[in-house]
Motif scaffolding. Sequence first.
Motif, PDB file in Angstrom:
ATOM      1  N   UNK A 134      -3.577   8.912   1.034  1.00 35.20           N
ATOM      2  CA  UNK A 134      -4.418   8.209   2.000  1.00 35.20           C
ATOM      3  C   UNK A 134      -5.460   7.328   1.312  1.00 35.20           C
ATOM      4  N   UNK A 135      -5.953   7.755   0.168  1.00 35.22           N
ATOM      5  CA  UNK A 135      -6.942   6.947  -0.547  1.00 35.22           C
ATOM      6  C   UNK A 135      -6.320   5.650  -1.052  1.00 35.22           C
ATOM      7  N   UNK A 136      -5.072   5.722  -1.499  1.00 32.94           N
ATOM      8  CA  UNK A 136      -4.397   4.502  -1.945  1.00 32.94           C
ATOM      9  C   UNK A 136      -4.112   3.571  -0.769  1.00 32.94           C
ATOM     10  N   UNK A 137      -3.792   4.142   0.383  1.00 32.26           N
ATOM     11  CA  UNK A 137      -3.619   3.303   1.576  1.00 32.26           C
ATOM     12  C   UNK A 137      -4.932   2.656   1.995  1.00 32.26           C
ATOM     13  N   UNK A 138      -6.027   3.394   1.867  1.00 28.50           N
ATOM     14  CA  UNK A 138      -7.335   2.832   2.211  1.00 28.50           C
ATOM     15  C   UNK A 138      -7.678   1.644   1.313  1.00 28.50           C
ATOM     16  N   UNK A 139      -7.271   1.715   0.051  1.00 29.96           N
ATOM     17  CA  UNK A 139      -7.500   0.579  -0.848  1.00 29.96           C
ATOM     18  C   UNK A 139      -6.757  -0.659  -0.356  1.00 29.96           C
ATOM     19  N   UNK A 140      -5.524  -0.482   0.097  1.00 25.55           N
ATOM     20  CA  UNK A 140      -4.766  -1.638   0.585  1.00 25.55           C
ATOM     21  C   UNK A 140      -5.404  -2.247   1.833  1.00 25.55           C
ATOM     22  N   UNK A 141      -5.982  -1.406   2.687  1.00 23.96           N
ATOM     23  CA  UNK A 141      -6.658  -1.935   3.877  1.00 23.96           C
ATOM     24  C   UNK A 141      -7.901  -2.725   3.487  1.00 23.96           C
ATOM     25  N   UNK A 142      -8.643  -2.215   2.519  1.00 22.88           N
ATOM     26  CA  UNK A 142      -9.831  -2.938   2.042  1.00 22.88           C
ATOM     27  C   UNK A 142      -9.445  -4.287   1.444  1.00 22.88           C
ATOM     28  N   UNK A 143      -8.361  -4.307   0.678  1.00 24.53           N
ATOM     29  CA  UNK A 143      -7.907  -5.567   0.092  1.00 24.53           C
ATOM     30  C   UNK A 143      -7.455  -6.547   1.170  1.00 24.53           C
ATOM     31  N   UNK A 144      -6.833  -6.037   2.220  1.00 24.58           N
ATOM     32  CA  UNK A 144      -6.404  -6.928   3.311  1.00 24.58           C
ATOM     33  C   UNK A 144      -7.586  -7.543   4.028  1.00 24.58           C
ATOM     34  N   UNK A 145      -8.610  -6.745   4.273  1.00 19.06           N
ATOM     35  CA  UNK A 145      -9.745  -7.234   5.054  1.00 19.06           C
ATOM     36  C   UNK A 145     -10.579  -8.224   4.263  1.00 19.06           C
ATOM     37  N   UNK A 146     -10.772  -7.948   2.959  1.00 19.36           N
ATOM     38  CA  UNK A 146     -11.715  -8.763   2.182  1.00 19.36           C
ATOM     39  C   UNK A 146     -11.046  -9.780   1.273  1.00 19.36           C
ATOM     40  N   UNK A 147      -9.764  -9.586   0.907  1.00 15.19           N
ATOM     41  CA  UNK A 147      -9.120 -10.509  -0.025  1.00 15.19           C
ATOM     42  C   UNK A 147      -7.900 -11.196   0.573  1.00 15.19           C
ATOM     43  N   UNK A 198       0.804  -1.214   0.000  1.00 12.40           N
ATOM     44  CA  UNK A 198       0.000   0.000   0.000  1.00 12.40           C
ATOM     45  C   UNK A 198       0.836   1.262   0.000  1.00 12.40           C
ATOM     46  N   UNK A 199       1.920   1.289   0.796  1.00 10.29           N
ATOM     47  CA  UNK A 199       2.784   2.469   0.854  1.00 10.29           C
ATOM     48  C   UNK A 199       3.500   2.679  -0.478  1.00 10.29           C
ATOM     49  N   UNK A 200       4.002   1.610  -1.087  1.00 12.24           N
ATOM     50  CA  UNK A 200       4.686   1.737  -2.375  1.00 12.24           C
ATOM     51  C   UNK A 200       3.741   2.221  -3.463  1.00 12.24           C
ATOM     52  N   UNK A 201       2.527   1.689  -3.468  1.00 13.25           N
ATOM     53  CA  UNK A 201       1.548   2.123  -4.462  1.00 13.25           C
ATOM     54  C   UNK A 201       1.147   3.576  -4.248  1.00 13.25           C
ATOM     55  N   UNK A 202       0.938   3.958  -2.989  1.00 12.26           N
ATOM     56  CA  UNK A 202       0.547   5.337  -2.686  1.00 12.26           C
ATOM     57  C   UNK A 202       1.669   6.317  -3.023  1.00 12.26           C
ATOM     58  N   UNK A 203       2.914   5.950  -2.727  1.00 13.51           N
ATOM     59  CA  UNK A 203       4.043   6.816  -3.066  1.00 13.51           C
ATOM     60  C   UNK A 203       4.191   6.962  -4.579  1.00 13.51           C
ATOM     61  N   UNK A 204       3.979   5.878  -5.287  1.00 11.07           N
ATOM     62  CA  UNK A 204       4.101   5.921  -6.748  1.00 11.07           C
ATOM     63  C   UNK A 204       3.114   6.918  -7.354  1.00 11.07           C
ATOM     64  N   UNK A 205       1.867   6.888  -6.887  1.00 15.90           N
ATOM     65  CA  UNK A 205       0.851   7.789  -7.442  1.00 15.90           C
ATOM     66  C   UNK A 205       1.092   9.228  -6.999  1.00 15.90           C
ATOM     67  N   UNK A 206       1.306   9.441  -5.713  1.00 10.14           N
ATOM     68  CA  UNK A 206       1.407  10.808  -5.194  1.00 10.14           C
ATOM     69  C   UNK A 206       2.670  11.519  -5.669  1.00 10.14           C
ATOM     70  N   UNK A 207       3.793  10.809  -5.738  1.00 10.62           N
ATOM     71  CA  UNK A 207       5.033  11.452  -6.176  1.00 10.62           C
ATOM     72  C   UNK A 207       5.001  11.798  -7.665  1.00 10.62           C
ATOM     73  N   UNK A 208       4.335  10.982  -8.451  1.00  8.88           N
ATOM     74  CA  UNK A 208       4.234  11.282  -9.876  1.00  8.88           C
ATOM     75  C   UNK A 208       3.272  12.425 -10.166  1.00  8.88           C
TER      76      UNK A 208
END
Length: 281
Positions: A263-276, A232-242
Amino acid sequence: MMSGNYTTIDNQNVSGSVPAVSDPPGQVSVKFNDSTLQTFPPSGTQGKISGASGPPRDADDTFSKPVSGSSEAQQSSGWFKAFTVAAYQPYFDVDTSDVLERIKDSLLPFGGSFNEKTASNPDLYGPFWICTTLIFVAASIGTFVTYLAHKLQHKEWNYDINLVTWSAGVFYGYVLVVPLCLYIILKYFSAPSGLVQLFCLYGYSLFIFIPAMCLSVVPMEIFRWVITGVAGVMSALFVSLNLRNHIVAAGERWFLIVAGIFLLQLALSVVLKVYLFNVNV
């Protein structure tokens, strides 16, 4: 000299023009008045012909349109073009090396040069297959692990089709809705970015979740949370830094926009952890 009814002229006496020849007796010469002659094509505009070599206007309008059944593609105008295959063909014009290079950039989030590399040729091919792969990986891993769990406990196992539909709605919906909303927000703050480029950026940002989802089969809850957090952190950094350098043009509120994207990208990772990623063996 005279030979019958014809007159010969010495070529040496001719300089630039033919001298007038007196009419022999018994012959009548016909003279044409220069004012009655007309040059073709006329220089002035007459009827539908304009200019010395221009075709009629109705001919221009007729032959400029593609002929029905010809090899020339029919180009639609306005919003109807969005419903044609030709409108999306340029966004799938990439080869394997391009896709692999962009996937490698998504795994190195601190570079921040993904937007510059894809500015002239953003693609939808990579994002589409990344989301599709995530859907099938989530469904297959979840199904396989639950199958083993039921077999080890000697219980009856039933396949859950909702896992496929739910993951398809999450990944496809996220890649479509979030970039569209961000595009509207950036346009409101006078820092618009290309919509297709945002689709491309968010699509490649999800690639990191494919190996993270494969590692989620390890039956350790702490390990799953660590894997999910890192992805989640790597994905969020990739989007926000670009997007940071581009969003700076939005004014003093650029930090809030970048923080919201992170924060929205981190929220996606939390949703994926809980449900997938929450697979119990």
